[in-house]
Design a protein around this motif. Structure first.
Motif, short mmCIF file in Angstrom:
data_model
loop_
_atom_site.label_atom_id
_atom_site.label_comp_id
_atom_site.label_asym_id
_atom_site.label_seq_id
_atom_site.Cartn_x
_atom_site.Cartn_y
_atom_site.Cartn_z
N ILE A 86 0.86 -1.18 0.00
CA ILE A 86 0.00 0.00 0.00
C ILE A 86 0.90 1.24 0.00
N LEU A 87 0.40 2.30 -0.63
CA LEU A 87 1.22 3.48 -0.90
C LEU A 87 1.92 4.04 0.35
N SER A 88 1.21 4.11 1.48
CA SER A 88 1.85 4.68 2.68
C SER A 88 3.06 3.85 3.10
N ARG A 89 2.99 2.53 2.92
CA ARG A 89 4.14 1.69 3.28
C ARG A 89 5.25 1.83 2.24
N GLU A 90 4.85 2.01 0.98
CA GLU A 90 5.87 2.19 -0.06
C GLU A 90 6.63 3.50 0.18
N ILE A 91 5.92 4.52 0.60
CA ILE A 91 6.56 5.80 0.93
C ILE A 91 7.55 5.59 2.07
N PHE A 92 7.14 4.79 3.07
CA PHE A 92 8.05 4.50 4.18
C PHE A 92 9.28 3.75 3.67
N GLN A 167 -2.25 11.34 9.14
CA GLN A 167 -1.82 10.44 8.06
C GLN A 167 -1.84 11.15 6.71
N THR A 168 -2.91 11.88 6.45
CA THR A 168 -3.05 12.57 5.17
C THR A 168 -2.00 13.67 5.04
N ALA A 169 -1.75 14.38 6.14
CA ALA A 169 -0.78 15.48 6.09
C ALA A 169 0.65 14.97 5.88
N PHE A 170 0.96 13.81 6.49
CA PHE A 170 2.34 13.32 6.44
C PHE A 170 2.54 12.14 5.49
N SER A 171 1.48 11.70 4.82
CA SER A 171 1.56 10.56 3.89
C SER A 171 2.15 9.32 4.56
N THR A 172 1.60 8.98 5.71
CA THR A 172 2.10 7.83 6.46
C THR A 172 0.96 6.83 6.67
N SER A 173 1.31 5.64 7.11
CA SER A 173 0.28 4.65 7.41
C SER A 173 -0.28 4.95 8.79
N TYR A 174 -1.44 4.41 9.06
CA TYR A 174 -2.08 4.61 10.37
C TYR A 174 -1.15 4.10 11.48
N ARG A 210 -13.95 9.18 5.42
CA ARG A 210 -14.88 10.04 6.17
C ARG A 210 -14.37 11.46 6.34
N ILE A 211 -13.05 11.64 6.39
CA ILE A 211 -12.53 13.01 6.55
C ILE A 211 -12.08 13.58 5.20
N SER A 212 -12.45 12.89 4.11
CA SER A 212 -11.99 13.27 2.76
C SER A 212 -10.46 13.35 2.72
N GLY A 213 -9.83 12.43 3.42
CA GLY A 213 -8.36 12.36 3.42
C GLY A 213 -7.85 11.61 2.21
N ASN A 214 -6.55 11.33 2.21
CA ASN A 214 -5.95 10.65 1.07
C ASN A 214 -6.13 9.13 1.15
N VAL A 215 -7.22 8.65 0.55
CA VAL A 215 -7.55 7.22 0.60
C VAL A 215 -6.51 6.38 -0.16
N ASP A 216 -5.83 7.01 -1.11
CA ASP A 216 -4.82 6.29 -1.90
C ASP A 216 -3.71 5.70 -1.01
#
Ligand SMILES: [Zn+2]
Length: 288
Positions: A86-92, A167-174, A210-216
């Motif tokens: 998933i993208l957040s882990r790939e970013i990590f 998460q959305t602000a920093f592009s990280t996983s939960y 729900r918060i219109s965050g980055n679902v990607d």
């Protein structure tokens, strides 16, 4: 990657030597400056890494395959990430591989680190994880976010939506977001567990939605980006009979080319075609 291992690996960072920890944090902050990150998180860490001189390769090699690697080849500093994650882990992963490049690789000594899992009982892995956490979520930026965006909302009132906003602000996983908050002692163990439970009940993508965050962040991108040199290596490896034609075709698919369409001067067409199955290791053979 197993989430549990990932958490344990990051949790252990608190045992790292303080002065080394500060040195790594400083290197990570310098890297953010070099990448001109003015917001909370990176706009696009893959592009930023490329701009500061890394050759970034992204390729979906499967969810159970390696996470990534860092390598020096002919003076080029290469970082690879598995885009099946998933993208957040790939970013990590990319942040972790930049960490290996900055902290552990040198032209004269170690030139290759392959990451199957970040939980190896290895000092380098802790350090690269720590570097990635500081690069993606610097302490000052996290505290600013809580002050200015969450309006100093009392911790006891925090819920999964607040984590989804971070998460959305920093592009990280939960998970990574929670761990970082705990390492920075912004949340305690009890709140960590409660927020973790909330994710189990709601799922991170629902919270983000729900918060219109980055679902990607919760999906794998399956992104493929290979520098031109990879094709040269693949073609030369094919000509040297080191890889099967199928591997060559796999590499060419990214540019919508067929093996038959290649200039006869470039490839050795007389080579016998075999049916060996392709693998990513085949594609990169010769890069070692
Ligand atoms: Zn590593």
């Amino acid at each position: 990657m197993h989430i549990k291992n990932f958490i344990i690996a990051l949790g252990r960072l608190i045992w790292m030597n303080k002065s080394r920890q500060r040195a790594i944090e400083k290197i990570a902050l310098n890297m953010r400056d070099k990448c001109n990150v003015i917001s909370y998180g990176f706009q696009n860490i893959f592009e930023s890494a490329q701009k500061v001189g890394y050759r970034v390769i992204r390729y979906p090699v499967g969810k159970d395959s390696l996470l990534g690697f860092a390598m020096i080849k002919d003076g080029d500093r290469i970082i690879f990430s598995n885009s099946s994650l998933i993208l957040s882990r790939e970013i990590f992963t990319i942040a972790h591989e930049i960490g290996h490049q900055k902290l552990h690789l040198s032209e004269t000594d170690k030139i290759f680190i392959k990451d199957i899992d970040f939980d190896e009982k290895n000092e380098f892995e802790y350090e690269a994880n720590y570097f990635a956490s500081c690069l993606l979520m610097p302490e000052e930026k996290v505290r600013n976010f809580i002050k200015f965006e969450l309006n100093e909302k009392h911790r006891s009132l925090w819920n999964g939506f607040d984590i989804a906003r971070l998460q959305t602000a920093f592009s990280t996983s939960y998970e990574m977001t929670l761990i970082r908050l705990k390492v920075l002692e912004i949340i305690d163990g009890e709140l960590f567990d409660r927020l973790k439970m909330e994710k189990i009940e709601q799922s991170a993508s629902k919270l983000l939605h729900r918060i219109s965050g980055n679902v990607d962040l919760c999906k794998s991108s399956e992104f493929k980006s290979l520098p031109a040199e990879v094709f040269e290596w693949v073609i030369s490896n094919y000509n040297e009979r080191l890889i099967p034609v199928k591997s060559l075709q796999t590499a060419l698919n990214y540019v919508d080319l067929r093996v038959e369409e290649l200039d006869k001067a470039i490839i050795n067409v007389d080579q016998e075609k075999d049916d060996e199955s392709e693998s990513f290791d085949d594609l990169l053979r010769g890069m070692d």
